[in-house]
Design a protein around this motif. Structure first.
Motif, PDB file in Angstrom:
ATOM      1  N   VAL A 274     103.587  19.953 -17.304  1.00 33.77           N
ATOM      2  CA  VAL A 274     103.375  18.655 -17.954  1.00 33.77           C
ATOM      3  C   VAL A 274     104.713  17.983 -18.252  1.00 33.77           C
ATOM      4  O   VAL A 274     104.879  16.774 -18.038  1.00 33.77           O
ATOM      5  CB  VAL A 274     102.554  18.818 -19.246  1.00 33.77           C
ATOM      6  CG1 VAL A 274     102.496  17.502 -20.024  1.00 33.77           C
ATOM      7  CG2 VAL A 274     101.141  19.292 -18.928  1.00 33.77           C
ATOM      8  N   SER A 275     105.682  18.759 -18.739  1.00 33.69           N
ATOM      9  CA  SER A 275     106.995  18.180 -19.058  1.00 33.69           C
ATOM     10  C   SER A 275     107.679  17.658 -17.802  1.00 33.69           C
ATOM     11  O   SER A 275     108.332  16.609 -17.827  1.00 33.69           O
ATOM     12  CB  SER A 275     107.881  19.231 -19.745  1.00 33.69           C
ATOM     13  OG  SER A 275     108.301  20.227 -18.830  1.00 33.69           O
ATOM     14  N   TRP A 276     107.528  18.395 -16.690  1.00 34.35           N
ATOM     15  CA  TRP A 276     108.125  17.932 -15.431  1.00 34.35           C
ATOM     16  C   TRP A 276     107.477  16.623 -14.967  1.00 34.35           C
ATOM     17  O   TRP A 276     108.168  15.712 -14.489  1.00 34.35           O
ATOM     18  CB  TRP A 276     107.966  18.999 -14.357  1.00 34.35           C
ATOM     19  CG  TRP A 276     108.500  18.562 -13.028  1.00 34.35           C
ATOM     20  CD1 TRP A 276     109.799  18.532 -12.612  1.00 34.35           C
ATOM     21  CD2 TRP A 276     107.716  18.064 -11.928  1.00 34.35           C
ATOM     22  NE1 TRP A 276     109.888  18.058 -11.328  1.00 34.35           N
ATOM     23  CE2 TRP A 276     108.625  17.755 -10.883  1.00 34.35           C
ATOM     24  CE3 TRP A 276     106.346  17.856 -11.727  1.00 34.35           C
ATOM     25  CZ2 TRP A 276     108.200  17.258  -9.666  1.00 34.35           C
ATOM     26  CZ3 TRP A 276     105.929  17.351 -10.503  1.00 34.35           C
ATOM     27  CH2 TRP A 276     106.846  17.059  -9.496  1.00 34.35           C
ATOM     28  N   MET A 277     106.176  16.493 -15.139  1.00 32.03           N
ATOM     29  CA  MET A 277     105.467  15.275 -14.736  1.00 32.03           C
ATOM     30  C   MET A 277     105.898  14.076 -15.578  1.00 32.03           C
ATOM     31  O   MET A 277     105.946  12.953 -15.083  1.00 32.03           O
ATOM     32  CB  MET A 277     103.953  15.490 -14.847  1.00 32.03           C
ATOM     33  CG  MET A 277     103.388  16.491 -13.855  1.00 32.03           C
ATOM     34  SD  MET A 277     101.664  16.904 -14.186  1.00 32.03           S
ATOM     35  CE  MET A 277     100.877  15.325 -13.957  1.00 32.03           C
ATOM     36  N   ILE A 278     106.225  14.317 -16.866  1.00 32.85           N
ATOM     37  CA  ILE A 278     106.576  13.216 -17.771  1.00 32.85           C
ATOM     38  C   ILE A 278     108.054  12.865 -17.688  1.00 32.85           C
ATOM     39  O   ILE A 278     108.429  11.695 -17.544  1.00 32.85           O
ATOM     40  CB  ILE A 278     106.193  13.563 -19.221  1.00 32.85           C
ATOM     41  CG1 ILE A 278     104.665  13.653 -19.352  1.00 32.85           C
ATOM     42  CG2 ILE A 278     106.741  12.513 -20.205  1.00 32.85           C
ATOM     43  CD1 ILE A 278     104.189  14.120 -20.703  1.00 32.85           C
ATOM     44  N   PHE A 279     108.917  13.883 -17.760  1.00 36.87           N
ATOM     45  CA  PHE A 279     110.355  13.628 -17.858  1.00 36.87           C
ATOM     46  C   PHE A 279     111.088  13.691 -16.515  1.00 36.87           C
ATOM     47  O   PHE A 279     112.252  13.303 -16.424  1.00 36.87           O
ATOM     48  CB  PHE A 279     110.999  14.617 -18.839  1.00 36.87           C
ATOM     49  CG  PHE A 279     110.456  14.496 -20.235  1.00 36.87           C
ATOM     50  CD1 PHE A 279     110.791  13.424 -21.042  1.00 36.87           C
ATOM     51  CD2 PHE A 279     109.597  15.458 -20.736  1.00 36.87           C
ATOM     52  CE1 PHE A 279     110.299  13.307 -22.325  1.00 36.87           C
ATOM     53  CE2 PHE A 279     109.080  15.356 -22.019  1.00 36.87           C
ATOM     54  CZ  PHE A 279     109.431  14.281 -22.819  1.00 36.87           C
ATOM     55  N   LYS A 280     110.400  14.216 -15.482  1.00 41.33           N
ATOM     56  CA  LYS A 280     110.967  14.262 -14.130  1.00 41.33           C
ATOM     57  C   LYS A 280     112.313  14.986 -14.058  1.00 41.33           C
ATOM     58  O   LYS A 280     113.183  14.617 -13.264  1.00 41.33           O
ATOM     59  CB  LYS A 280     111.148  12.830 -13.589  1.00 41.33           C
ATOM     60  CG  LYS A 280     109.892  11.979 -13.574  1.00 41.33           C
ATOM     61  CD  LYS A 280     108.838  12.538 -12.643  1.00 41.33           C
ATOM     62  CE  LYS A 280     107.611  11.630 -12.602  1.00 41.33           C
ATOM     63  NZ  LYS A 280     106.528  12.195 -11.754  1.00 41.33           N
ATOM     64  N   ASN A 281     112.498  16.012 -14.898  1.00 43.21           N
ATOM     65  CA  ASN A 281     113.754  16.758 -14.816  1.00 43.21           C
ATOM     66  C   ASN A 281     113.773  17.575 -13.530  1.00 43.21           C
ATOM     67  O   ASN A 281     112.762  18.158 -13.131  1.00 43.21           O
ATOM     68  CB  ASN A 281     113.913  17.691 -16.030  1.00 43.21           C
ATOM     69  CG  ASN A 281     112.752  18.651 -16.189  1.00 43.21           C
ATOM     70  OD1 ASN A 281     111.666  18.230 -16.581  1.00 43.21           O
ATOM     71  ND2 ASN A 281     112.970  19.931 -15.901  1.00 43.21           N
ATOM     72  N   PRO A 282     114.919  17.611 -12.856  1.00 40.99           N
ATOM     73  CA  PRO A 282     114.990  18.304 -11.555  1.00 40.99           C
ATOM     74  C   PRO A 282     114.813  19.811 -11.700  1.00 40.99           C
ATOM     75  O   PRO A 282     115.411  20.438 -12.577  1.00 40.99           O
ATOM     76  CB  PRO A 282     116.393  17.960 -11.052  1.00 40.99           C
ATOM     77  CG  PRO A 282     117.186  17.648 -12.286  1.00 40.99           C
ATOM     78  CD  PRO A 282     116.220  17.026 -13.251  1.00 40.99           C
ATOM     79  N   ILE A 283     113.975  20.384 -10.843  1.00 40.88           N
ATOM     80  CA  ILE A 283     113.739  21.831 -10.834  1.00 40.88           C
ATOM     81  C   ILE A 283     113.891  22.312  -9.402  1.00 40.88           C
ATOM     82  O   ILE A 283     113.143  21.880  -8.506  1.00 40.88           O
ATOM     83  CB  ILE A 283     112.336  22.193 -11.365  1.00 40.88           C
ATOM     84  CG1 ILE A 283     112.146  21.698 -12.807  1.00 40.88           C
ATOM     85  CG2 ILE A 283     112.105  23.699 -11.286  1.00 40.88           C
ATOM     86  CD1 ILE A 283     110.757  21.970 -13.364  1.00 40.88           C
TER      87      ILE A 283
END
Length: 340
Positions: A274-283
């Motif tokens: 969910v955090s990746w979908m909202i904040f788009k931090n690179p993983i």
């Protein structure tokens, strides 16, 4: 027929308990990150204070006014001799979690938090001189390996945020171990724990928050746009933090220990997604693999610990097995790790 309906209702209640626990936990994490990143309210001590105040008020309403949970009476002397030291560690634990969120992505912070079982075992071994079954040590290998891989491949690595999250794990482990001795004789649930500890934590944190962040908060008030909506979000995060405590109380009484362990690790995966979908931090791909290895390791550790706790006395042990069962099974307060 009646038994089938009862079984179906039990399964439905367990699923409902897990889903609402996930929802509150992920909401609190995302709201805190949103406050730091999107609202530019970069004051983790103040955010923690808001959470403590809202949780103290919420626990008072639930126990004293609505009477949804009976109050566990604690002697006045024990409040200072036992509860206050626990509240101090409890306060440090929450503050370090919020500080880490201020500097590193949710995915990285949640993965590091999964290191807590390893720090708990290590602290008991190094400081309290307790020995554990060989299978416990083996089950920690994927957790440590996953954390190392995630840290090395983290694209948004920040040493300050990393250290805050790591010391937060140590604070969580210390809180768990101290609870065994300081709270001996008291069977606290999540609501009563917050009822006694949140006021102390507010008192401990209020002065440092005013001294270190007071000027910055006042400047934020004068320069930030949409103050009213921002304050609603900040205080709503405090309300959600208390609701999280209530959801923990519900899920503990609706699931088994094994189900809770698996659901807890899946909850981390949900928070990361969910955090990746909202904040788009690179993983990166390796970072995702490291996170997955860590979560699988935590699940395996919980399974091993549960199996050891179910062994009847007299069961053959491994050569390094300690003499007492209390030493064989690490102290873990997994079910209360998400408070405030």
């Amino acid at each position: 027929m009646e038994e089938s309906r009862l079984c179906q209702w039990s399964v439905f209640r367990s699923l409902l308990a897990i889903v609402q626990w996930w929802a509150f936990n992920v909401t609190v994490i995302i709201m805190n990150k949103w406050i730091f990143q999107k609202l530019d309210f970069k004051f983790p001590l103040s955010v923690s204070c808001v959470h403590f105040i809202c949780s103290a008020l919420g626990a008072y309403i639930v126990i004293k006014i609505l009477k949804l949970k009976p109050l566990i009476e604690v002697d006045p002397e024990d409040r200072w001799r036992r509860i206050f030291p626990m509240s101090f560690v409890f306060c440090i634990n929450i503050v370090l979690g919020n500080v880490s969120l201020r500097y590193i992505p949710v995915s990285f912070m949640q993965t590091i938090k999964s290191f807590t079982p390893a720090t708990t075992v290590l602290l008991q071994w190094l400081v309290w001189r307790k020995y554990f079954d060989l299978r416990i040590w083996v089950s920690l290998i994927p957790i440590v390996g996953g954390i190392l891989l995630t840290s090395v491949t983290e694209l948004s690595f920040n040493i300050f945020g990393f250290c805050a999250a790591l010391f937060g794990c140590l604070a969580t482990s210390t809180k768990t171990i101290l609870a065994e001795s300081l709270l001996h004789g008291y069977k606290f649930d999540s609501i009563n724990t917050v009822y006694y500890m949140a006021p102390f934590a507010t008192m401990i944190l209020a002065v440092p928050a005013i001294m270190l962040e007071g000027g910055g908060v006042m400047n934020w008030f004068y320069t930030h746009q949409s103050i009213c909506s921002s304050l609603v979000i900040i205080f709503s995060s405090g309300v959600m933090a208390f609701c999280l405590n209530f959801s923990i109380f519900y899920v503990i009484h609706s699931t088994t220990a094994v189900t809770f362990n698996v659901a807890g690790n899946l909850k981390v995966a949900v928070a990361v997604m969910v955090s990746w979908m909202i904040f788009k931090n690179p993983i990166s791909a390796l970072n995702a693999v490291g996170c997955g290895i860590t979560l699988i390791g935590c699940t395996f550790y919980g399974f091993v610990r549960h199996r050891l706790s179910q062994q009847p006395p007299g069961t053959p042990r491994t050569p390094r097995t300690p003499r007492s069962r209390m030493e064989m099974i690490p102290l873990v307060n997994d079910k209360l790790d998400d408070k405030v």
